[in-house]
Design an enzyme around this catalytic site. Structure first.
Site, PDB file in Angstrom:
ATOM      1  N   LYS A  58       0.832  -1.214   0.000  1.00 57.41           N
ATOM      2  CA  LYS A  58       0.000   0.000   0.000  1.00 57.41           C
ATOM      3  C   LYS A  58       0.863   1.259   0.000  1.00 57.41           C
ATOM      4  O   LYS A  58       0.486   2.282  -0.585  1.00 57.41           O
ATOM      5  CB  LYS A  58      -0.938   0.018   1.217  1.00 57.41           C
ATOM      6  CG  LYS A  58      -1.867  -1.168   1.311  1.00 57.41           C
ATOM      7  CD  LYS A  58      -2.547  -1.470   0.001  1.00 57.41           C
ATOM      8  CE  LYS A  58      -3.087  -2.889  -0.053  1.00 57.41           C
ATOM      9  NZ  LYS A  58      -2.083  -3.944  -0.159  1.00 57.41           N
ATOM     10  N   GLY A 188      -0.189 -13.987 -13.168  1.00 54.79           N
ATOM     11  CA  GLY A 188      -1.288 -13.979 -12.204  1.00 54.79           C
ATOM     12  C   GLY A 188      -1.996 -12.644 -12.150  1.00 54.79           C
ATOM     13  O   GLY A 188      -1.380 -11.632 -11.810  1.00 54.79           O
ATOM     14  N   GLY A 190      -4.478 -11.815 -10.105  1.00 57.97           N
ATOM     15  CA  GLY A 190      -5.234 -11.744  -8.870  1.00 57.97           C
ATOM     16  C   GLY A 190      -4.942 -10.451  -8.140  1.00 57.97           C
ATOM     17  O   GLY A 190      -4.409  -9.500  -8.725  1.00 57.97           O
ATOM     18  N   ILE A 192      -2.683  -9.631  -5.804  1.00 56.12           N
ATOM     19  CA  ILE A 192      -1.272  -9.256  -5.713  1.00 56.12           C
ATOM     20  C   ILE A 192      -0.725  -8.835  -7.065  1.00 56.12           C
ATOM     21  O   ILE A 192      -0.033  -7.812  -7.190  1.00 56.12           O
ATOM     22  CB  ILE A 192      -0.457 -10.427  -5.128  1.00 56.12           C
ATOM     23  CG1 ILE A 192      -0.915 -10.736  -3.704  1.00 56.12           C
ATOM     24  CG2 ILE A 192       1.041 -10.111  -5.135  1.00 56.12           C
ATOM     25  CD1 ILE A 192      -0.348 -12.020  -3.130  1.00 56.12           C
ATOM     26  N   VAL A 245       1.706 -20.142 -18.602  1.00 56.58           N
ATOM     27  CA  VAL A 245       3.162 -20.099 -18.730  1.00 56.58           C
ATOM     28  C   VAL A 245       3.712 -21.518 -18.677  1.00 56.58           C
ATOM     29  O   VAL A 245       3.402 -22.293 -17.779  1.00 56.58           O
ATOM     30  CB  VAL A 245       3.771 -19.239 -17.599  1.00 56.58           C
ATOM     31  CG1 VAL A 245       5.297 -19.302 -17.642  1.00 56.58           C
ATOM     32  CG2 VAL A 245       3.287 -17.800 -17.722  1.00 56.58           C
ATOM     33  N   ALA A 276       3.002 -14.179  -9.224  1.00 56.47           N
ATOM     34  CA  ALA A 276       1.966 -13.873  -8.224  1.00 56.47           C
ATOM     35  C   ALA A 276       0.754 -14.754  -8.489  1.00 56.47           C
ATOM     36  O   ALA A 276      -0.317 -14.282  -8.862  1.00 56.47           O
ATOM     37  CB  ALA A 276       1.588 -12.396  -8.290  1.00 56.47           C
ATOM     38  N   GLY A 278      -0.679 -16.861  -6.273  1.00 53.42           N
ATOM     39  CA  GLY A 278      -1.377 -17.270  -5.060  1.00 53.42           C
ATOM     40  C   GLY A 278      -0.423 -17.593  -3.924  1.00 53.42           C
ATOM     41  O   GLY A 278       0.798 -17.445  -4.051  1.00 53.42           O
ATOM     42  N   ARG A 279      -0.980 -18.032  -2.821  1.00 56.86           N
ATOM     43  CA  ARG A 279      -0.206 -18.342  -1.631  1.00 56.86           C
ATOM     44  C   ARG A 279      -0.634 -19.699  -1.078  1.00 56.86           C
ATOM     45  O   ARG A 279      -1.744 -20.161  -1.345  1.00 56.86           O
ATOM     46  CB  ARG A 279      -0.394 -17.250  -0.568  1.00 56.86           C
ATOM     47  CG  ARG A 279       0.052 -15.870  -1.035  1.00 56.86           C
ATOM     48  CD  ARG A 279      -0.131 -14.822   0.043  1.00 56.86           C
ATOM     49  NE  ARG A 279       0.725 -15.062   1.192  1.00 56.86           N
ATOM     50  CZ  ARG A 279       2.012 -14.701   1.270  1.00 56.86           C
ATOM     51  NH1 ARG A 279       2.595 -14.104   0.248  1.00 56.86           N
ATOM     52  NH2 ARG A 279       2.710 -14.954   2.351  1.00 56.86           N
ATOM     53  N   HIS A 451     -23.655  15.490   2.563  1.00 57.03           N
ATOM     54  CA  HIS A 451     -23.484  15.968   1.192  1.00 57.03           C
ATOM     55  C   HIS A 451     -22.486  17.128   1.171  1.00 57.03           C
ATOM     56  O   HIS A 451     -22.562  18.017   2.018  1.00 57.03           O
ATOM     57  CB  HIS A 451     -24.834  16.450   0.627  1.00 57.03           C
ATOM     58  CG  HIS A 451     -24.710  17.076  -0.722  1.00 57.03           C
ATOM     59  ND1 HIS A 451     -24.560  16.335  -1.869  1.00 57.03           N
ATOM     60  CD2 HIS A 451     -24.681  18.382  -1.102  1.00 57.03           C
ATOM     61  CE1 HIS A 451     -24.461  17.149  -2.905  1.00 57.03           C
ATOM     62  NE2 HIS A 451     -24.537  18.412  -2.468  1.00 57.03           N
TER      63      HIS A 451
END
Length: 478
Positions: A58, A188, A190, A192, A245, A276, A278-279, A451
């Site tokens: 982040k 990947g 996803g 990440i 791949v 990247a 997945g884990r 508002h």
């Protein structure tokens, strides 16, 4: 003499450290075991999230977006900014400072709450004993009335793309680039892959994302996923779906990737490649053969809805058990388990765990998707509101995306809130609060929203569920 504790936690990530602190706050003598070492060679708390995951990514996402805004987004506000450049090492150093501050903060919380930190690798033995192998190689055994396993997860490795943390990197290595690669490949599409791809694309890299699945963001609502793919493609991400791949070759600090897609075999060459895909749970040397704790067919520790394993008094939480691999899910499981150990009644609501992708615009959701509900045969009413019609979004020059509210057609109960747009994570959390109390779309529509705010988009989407939106044409009349 063997140390004895009421609770021993293995792992000090978002699940483990929160569980340890909560247990100590409830008056239980608590120890937490952690082996991860930071850049200074000292044990660092916070797990993947604080050290090489949620927080550092982040930091880079925010820094890279500010750079992008300065280069591309200031002119519309009448601000002239010429010659804007990025100092990548300084950006990475800022990220490292944030990590140090937060991990140090967790250590301070341990001290303040009386949690004993045991540095080293934890292994569950029989009889709720835990072997701790210190960083110096020496071992000790501690006894616990209750054990909480929170060992976390690590990046999945794939044979066609072996990680060397130089040219081919995983998510950890992608946080440490000291310059912007000219051509960047990401395996990947996803959470990440899209976040890290976005960071380096904003800084000038040509980014190609190779995704094996034929559907983009399959877990998200299809309408939101379609909007996300269109937006991210417009931002410069070359997203290739159905791209598998099959091989990589590193030569002269570049990597040639071979993959197959609908057009047959393809080859592309990159300066850096991020894997990247997945884990997977960390269970290596975690459980002694006679510990009694069972793994499921995918290698996760088997637990029930209260995170109890097959051994009474032994619990497991976070990425090492079933469910979404999310820091906030792990933390709340840690709180639930600590409360239950202390004799309190506590339970997780697994149906309302928000998911967020921190691209720009953000993508977030809670509850069920429209396609899920249709597959279950549940009749729904749907309300949407585009940020293009939001005065606050216009003022911020950030009008991409929409808010979507899905409600049961018979009861009007809100079953899902899905957002792509500015502050999507915060807006979805508002939806989650309402859904936790069984809100109807009418309930949200009757509330007074400030508002001008982005939150008004949620208000209008809820009104639109039953044809009552004010600031867009309603598709159906009330």
């Amino acid at each position: 003499m063997t140390q004895k504790f009421d609770v021993v936690v293995i792992g000090a990530g978002p699940g483990g450290y929160v569980a340890a602190i909560k247990a100590a706050q409830l008056g239980l003598k608590t120890a937490c075991i952690e082996k991860y070492q930071g850049k200074d060679g000292k044990v660092a708390l916070g797990g993947t999230c604080l050290n090489v995951g949620c927080i550092p990514s982040k930091a880079l996402l925010d820094s890279s977006w500010k750079y992008h805004e300065a280069k591309e987004g200031f002119a519309v506000h009448g601000i002239e900014a010429k010659g804007v450049t990025i100092d990548v090492p300084a950006m990475v150093a800022r990220k490292n400072t944030i990590i140090k501050n937060l991990t140090g903060g967790v250590a301070g919380l341990f001290k303040a709450n009386g949690v004993t930190l045991l540095e080293g690798h934890g292994k569950l033995l029989a009889g709720k004993q835990v072997e701790v192998t210190g960083t110096d190689g020496k071992t000790q055994v501690v006894e616990a009335a209750h054990v909480i396993i929170a060992s976390g997860s690590k990046p999945v490795e794939i044979p066609p793309a072996p990680v060397d943390q130089d040219v081919i990197v995983d998510s950890t290595g992608a946080l440490e680039f000291q310059s912007v690669p000219k051509k960047l490949g990401v395996i990947g599409a996803g959470v990440i892959g899209l976040e890290l791809g976005s960071v380096w694309a904003r800084l000038g890299a040509e980014v190609t994302v190779l995704e094996a699945m034929d559907k983009f963001l399959a877990a998200a609502d299809e309408q939101i996923a379609k909007e996300a793919q269109k937006t991210l493609t417009k931002q410069g991400l070359d997203i290739r779906l159905g791209a598998r791949v099959t091989a990589t070759e590193v030569k002269k600090k570049q990597v040639t990737v071979t993959f197959t897609d609908a057009n047959g075999e393809q080859k592309m060459t990159f300066d850096k490649l991020i894997v990247a895909v997945g884990r997977r749970p960390v269970t290596t040397d975690l459980l002694a053969a006679d510990s009694g704790v069972d793994l499921d067919e995918r290698g996760f520790i088997f637990v029930n809805d209260q995170c109890e394993t097959s051994v009474p008094g032994v619990y497991a939480i976070g990425d090492v058990v079933r469910g979404m691999m999310l820091a906030h899910k792990a933390s709340e499981e840690g709180v639930m388990v600590a409360e239950r150990i202390a004799g309190h009644k506590a339970q997780m609501n697994y149906d309302l765990i928000p998911s967020v992708i921190y691209t720009h615009p953000e993508i977030a959701w809670v509850g069920k998707t429209e396609q899920q509900l249709k597959a279950e045969g549940i009749a729904v009413n749907v309300g949407t509101f585009p940020f293009a019609a939001s005065g606050r979004a216009m003022a911020a020059n950030d009008t991409g995306g929409l808010v979507k509210v899905i409600a049961d057609a018979n009861t009007d109960r809100v079953l899902g809130v899905h957002v792509i747009g500015p502050s999507a994570a915060e807006l979805v959390q508002q939806g989650a609060i309402g859904m936790e109390f069984g809100t109807s779309a009418e309930d949200l529509g009757m509330m007074v929203f400030s508002h001008p705010t982005l939150s008004e988009a949620l208000h209008e989407a809820a009104l639109a569920v039953n044809g009552g939106a004010i600031h867009i044409a309603n598709r159906k009349k009330r």
